[in-house]
Design a protein around this motif. Sequence first.
Motif: not given
Length: 364
Positions: A252-255, A300-301, A319-325
């Motif tokens: 969570a989440t997409n654009t 995953i955030g 969130a247990s993990l996060v991600e960036i772009y």
Amino acid sequence: MLYRNVAKPIFFKMDPEKAHHLVIGGLHTAGSMPGGTGLLQSMYGVSETQDLAVDLFGLHFPTPVGLAAGLDKNAAAVEGFSSIGFGFMEVGTVTPKGQPGNDQPRLFRLPPDEALLNRMGFNNEGAEAMAQKLSALKSRTIPVAVNIGKNKVTPNEEAYKDYQECLRKLYPYGDFFVVNISSPNTPDLRNLQYGSELSSLIAHIMEEMRQQAQSFGKSKHILVKIAPDVSNEELEMMVDALAVSGISGIIATNTTIGREGLTHPNKKETGGISGRPLRARSTEVISRVYRQTGGTLPIIGSGGIFTAADAYEKIRAGASLVEIYTALIYEGPEVNRRLHAGLRELLRRDGFSHISEAVGADHR
Ligand code: FMN
């Protein structure tokens, strides 16, 4: 500093997609050159620390911050991205057959809003090409998730066949998988998030996961990535359906297709917004999913993480993990060291000795 002061001013004068290809090409070359990954590690790598390493989905994540999907669509620079401080990465979205995506221009910067707008449309070389690239990798240092989608020409009624085909071709090569039903840039894709379409799609996907696990001799985990542009009631129904579907987690989440608060004229373009404007809503979605599931379905955030405080907000929300772009584009690879150091500091501030203690802390 190298990125912000030297590379970014050059990149930001270029067409965004050309700059993107340059980055991927550079990381591909650096990653496959003798000594290249070591050099990247020494410049941008993050040393694993016990407090931030995460064990989840039967995998070891050296840091909780990953690279979100859509940057390395073809798994062209896995070694490079693995060497600049990420704890995991997603490759894709990949579709069964290669496809060109939407007409260019289709990627726009909105600098005063710290956002990107894209309508790429799953441009990628297809599942077979990705399988070849992933199978040729010498070694893996971080978990690699394969994010799968459907071809533009495939009608929604047959979408499940595309997801199944991706799994058939890529099961041996992904450490885990992500079902993308939340891109705003493939017509009607987001309809797969609702009601019987969702349940039936996931049932077909889980059936394929079981078959692959049997023939490959190893079961793997699959997550579903959801959109922020759903009403809270829709989200609740979606989470109800996903919680009993057998999937292992939610991204969570997409654009977002929302344009609230944006100032740059590029906001008039069609597409999904990422970066700062997405932060609050994606955290809210994480929070709602966590509350509804009582923290039983790992999250995953993703959305608008630029600082350690942004990442920590999502972790505390569930969130247990996060991600960036987008932060990687605006801040460069230096961002990972800042996030890592900042997260450790925030854990200490709150008296936690391990990140898992902070997951969902806002709900206790
Ligand atoms: N998400 C996907 O699941 N699949 C994609 O192919 C994909 N392509 C993207 C392309 C671009 C140019 C951008 C900016 C985002 C894309 N995303 C895709 C969404 C990101 O993975 C991420 O969820 C989103 O950008 C929010 O994170 P951020 O604010 O840190 O960028």
